[in-house]
Design an enzyme around this catalytic site. Sequence first.
Site, PDB file in Angstrom:
ATOM      1  CB  SER A 160       3.395   2.675   0.321  1.00  0.00           C
ATOM      2  OG  SER A 160       3.501   2.000   1.688  1.00  0.00           O
ATOM      3  CB  THR A 181       0.399  -3.523   3.017  1.00  0.00           C
ATOM      4  OG1 THR A 181      -1.174  -2.983   4.405  1.00  0.00           O
ATOM      5  CG2 THR A 181      -0.522  -3.302   1.886  1.00  0.00           C
ATOM      6  CE  LYS A 235       1.547  -5.412   7.324  1.00  0.00           C
ATOM      7  NZ  LYS A 235       1.424  -3.841   8.963  1.00  0.00           N
ATOM      8  CE1 TYR A 291      -3.447   5.989   3.008  1.00  0.00           C
ATOM      9  CE2 TYR A 291      -2.594   3.844   4.753  1.00  0.00           C
ATOM     10  CZ  TYR A 291      -2.769   4.438   3.729  1.00  0.00           C
ATOM     11  OH  TYR A 291      -2.343   3.888   2.310  1.00  0.00           O
TER      12      TYR A 291
END
Length: 269
Positions: free
Chosen positions: A15, A62, A66, A214
Amino acid sequence: MRCAVLGDPIAHSLSPVLHRAGYVAVGLDWSYDAVQVRSGDLAGFVDGLGGPEGGWRGLSVTAPLKREALARADVVSARAELVGSANTLLLTGQQVHADNTDLPGAVAAVRERYDGTIRHATILGGGATAAATGLAMVDLGASTVLVAVRRPERAREAAERIAAHPSGPRVDVVGLDDASDDTDAIVSTIPVSAQTERLAAACAGVPLMFDVVYDPWPTPLSAVGSVVVSGLDLLVHQAALQFTAFTGLAAPLAEMRAAGEAALRERVS
């Protein structure tokens, strides 16, 4: 202004790379950092920032924070309420606004690469991301959703969240071993360690495979599916929505994606 991503662990997060690239592209002299915040500590951390008067504008959230983010908010968006968790906190004056960009980010990530019909979807995993991506599949047309998990009792909340979509989808929970390619789309929210050869073989041939991981990439499940959507695709699109919420500017999607791709290449080199 300052922004950050919060989580535990957090050092792996891309991020900061994405948001900083966005700031450079639009000429903003803003900062964006990764901050480790442990479970149970989010509310105290947010309260200590001082909001815009303290120089803070937005927070990406994250795992495992959350649901805590949703509980801390003064104002909650309709989609964050629907998902039951927030990955975005916007600090405005004395209020904290919660949103969830995972849901629309997942929709955008799929539609960027896949234009096929989705009537039946399978979600692997039962956490907050499973709820968001399951709802995204319903937004994309799914009328039935199968939530496949190792421990079905842990997927109850995610299943209930997906079933609460206004279109009223049918949602069933089964064991992970019952997942198969007899569906239009599979969304994997499980770690690579749970992506066994048996599971990959069972899912081979699915029209759309969407793996929210990812890093590392590729994953065992990314090798199956006629079309593959990656976790980076999701990360970029949800980050772009956060960027616009924080700055009020259109997100430079191409520059943010390029920065993320470069960072991932550097990690494996």
